[in-house]
Write a protein that holds these residues in place. Structure first.
Motif, PDB file in Angstrom:
ATOM      1  N   ASP A 177       0.709  -1.120  -0.069  1.00 20.18           N
ATOM      2  CA  ASP A 177      -0.083  -0.017   0.021  1.00 20.18           C
ATOM      3  C   ASP A 177       1.056   1.138  -0.129  1.00 20.18           C
ATOM      4  O   ASP A 177       1.600   1.670   0.962  1.00 20.18           O
ATOM      5  CB  ASP A 177      -1.030  -0.047   1.356  1.00 20.18           C
ATOM      6  N   THR A 178       1.104   1.810  -1.086  1.00 20.19           N
ATOM      7  CA  THR A 178       1.906   3.103  -1.247  1.00 20.19           C
ATOM      8  C   THR A 178       1.062   4.360  -1.059  1.00 20.19           C
ATOM      9  O   THR A 178       1.644   5.405  -1.398  1.00 20.19           O
ATOM     10  CB  THR A 178       2.431   3.117  -2.596  1.00 20.19           C
ATOM     11  N   SER A 179      -0.201   4.394  -0.887  1.00 13.10           N
ATOM     12  CA  SER A 179      -1.194   5.411  -0.789  1.00 13.10           C
ATOM     13  C   SER A 179      -0.800   6.530   0.167  1.00 13.10           C
ATOM     14  O   SER A 179      -0.684   7.759  -0.353  1.00 13.10           O
ATOM     15  CB  SER A 179      -2.640   5.039  -0.491  1.00 13.10           C
ATOM     16  N   GLY A 208       2.575   7.338   1.144  1.00 14.59           N
ATOM     17  CA  GLY A 208       3.671   7.866   0.279  1.00 14.59           C
ATOM     18  C   GLY A 208       3.222   8.622  -0.970  1.00 14.59           C
ATOM     19  O   GLY A 208       3.798   9.769  -0.962  1.00 14.59           O
ATOM     20  N   ASP A 209       2.233   8.144  -1.567  1.00 16.60           N
ATOM     21  CA  ASP A 209       1.782   8.927  -2.858  1.00 16.60           C
ATOM     22  C   ASP A 209       1.231  10.152  -2.215  1.00 16.60           C
ATOM     23  O   ASP A 209       1.502  11.170  -2.963  1.00 16.60           O
ATOM     24  CB  ASP A 209       0.660   8.232  -3.553  1.00 16.60           C
TER      25      ASP A 209
END
Length: 190
Positions: free
Chosen positions: A30-32, A34-35
Motif C-alpha cells: 500500500d503506497t497511498s 507515500g503517494d
C-alpha cells in the motif's frame, strides 16, 4: 576477484529467482500514504515557485534590467547556451492536403547540414495568411500508428492536435524529432 564476485552475484540472483518463482505472489504494498505525501510535497514546492516567480519585478525597468539574465538562464536550461551556429534550413514542401477548413503542408528541412526533420504545417483557410498568425510549434513524442501494417510515423498520432489549432485560427507546425520517428524504414534523400 571482481569477475568472481560478479559471477557469484549472478548465480545468487538466478537461484533466488527460481526459489521465489515457485512461491505465492507477494502482496501488493500500500503506497497511498507515500503517494499522498509526495503529492503534497510537490504542491507545496510548486506554490513556493509560483509565489517567487518574478517577485522582484515591479516595474518595466525592473523587467528590462533582468530579462537578459532570465533569457540566458532559459537557454542554459534548454541546453542552448551558447546558441548553435545558424545554418540554411533548406526547407522543402513535399505535398499539400486540402481539408474543408484547413490546409496541411507536408515538409522537411535540415536542422543541421544533413540532419533532416519532417513535419506537417497546419494552416487555417479562413484567415488572411499575409498577416502574422499565432503559431504553435508542436514537437510530438513517440506514437505507433499503423495502417494496413505500414508504420505511419510519430506525427500520425498527433494529427488531430494540429487540425484543432488550424480550425481555431492558429498555424501549427507538428515536428517529429529525428530520434523519435517511429518508422524504421524512414530514409531521407536530398
Amino acid at each position: 576477484m571482481n569477475r568472481a564476485i560478479c559471477r557469484f552475484g549472478s548465480i545468487l540472483i538466478i537461484a533466488i529467482s527460481f526459489s521465489v518463482a515457485g512461491q505465492q505472489p507477494v502482496a501488493k504494498l500500500d503506497t497511498s500514504r507515500g503517494d499522498k505525501m509526495l503529492a503534497e510535497y510537490f504542491a507545496a514546492e510548486t506554490k513556493k515557485l509560483q509565489e517567487a516567480c518574478l517577485a522582484d519585478i515591479a516595474t518595466l525597468d525592473d523587467w528590462k534590467s533582468k530579462r537578459g539574465e532570465y533569457r540566458r538562464q532559459l537557454l542554459e536550461m534548454l541546453g542552448l547556451d551558447p546558441l548553435p551556429e545558424q545554418t540554411d534550413l533548406k526547407p522543402v514542401i513535399t505535398g499539400r492536403l486540402e481539408q474543408e477548413d484547413f490546409v496541411v503542408e507536408k515538409l522537411h528541412f535540415q536542422s543541421r547540414p544533413g540532419l533532416y526533420v519532417t513535419g506537417n504545417l497546419y494552416l487555417p483557410k479562413k484567415i488572411n495568411l499575409e498577416k502574422p498568425l499565432p503559431t504553435i510549434l508542436y514537437v510530438c513524442g513517440h506514437s505507433v500508428v499503423k495502417v494496413d501494417g505500414v508504420a505511419m510515423g510519430a506525427k500520425a498520432g498527433y494529427q488531430h492536435h494540429g487540425a484543432w489549432y488550424a480550425r481555431n485560427g492558429y498555424a501549427c507546425l507538428v515536428l517529429v524529432q529525428p530520434e523519435q520517428d517511429d518508422r524504421p524504414e524512414w530514409v531521407m534523400k536530398e
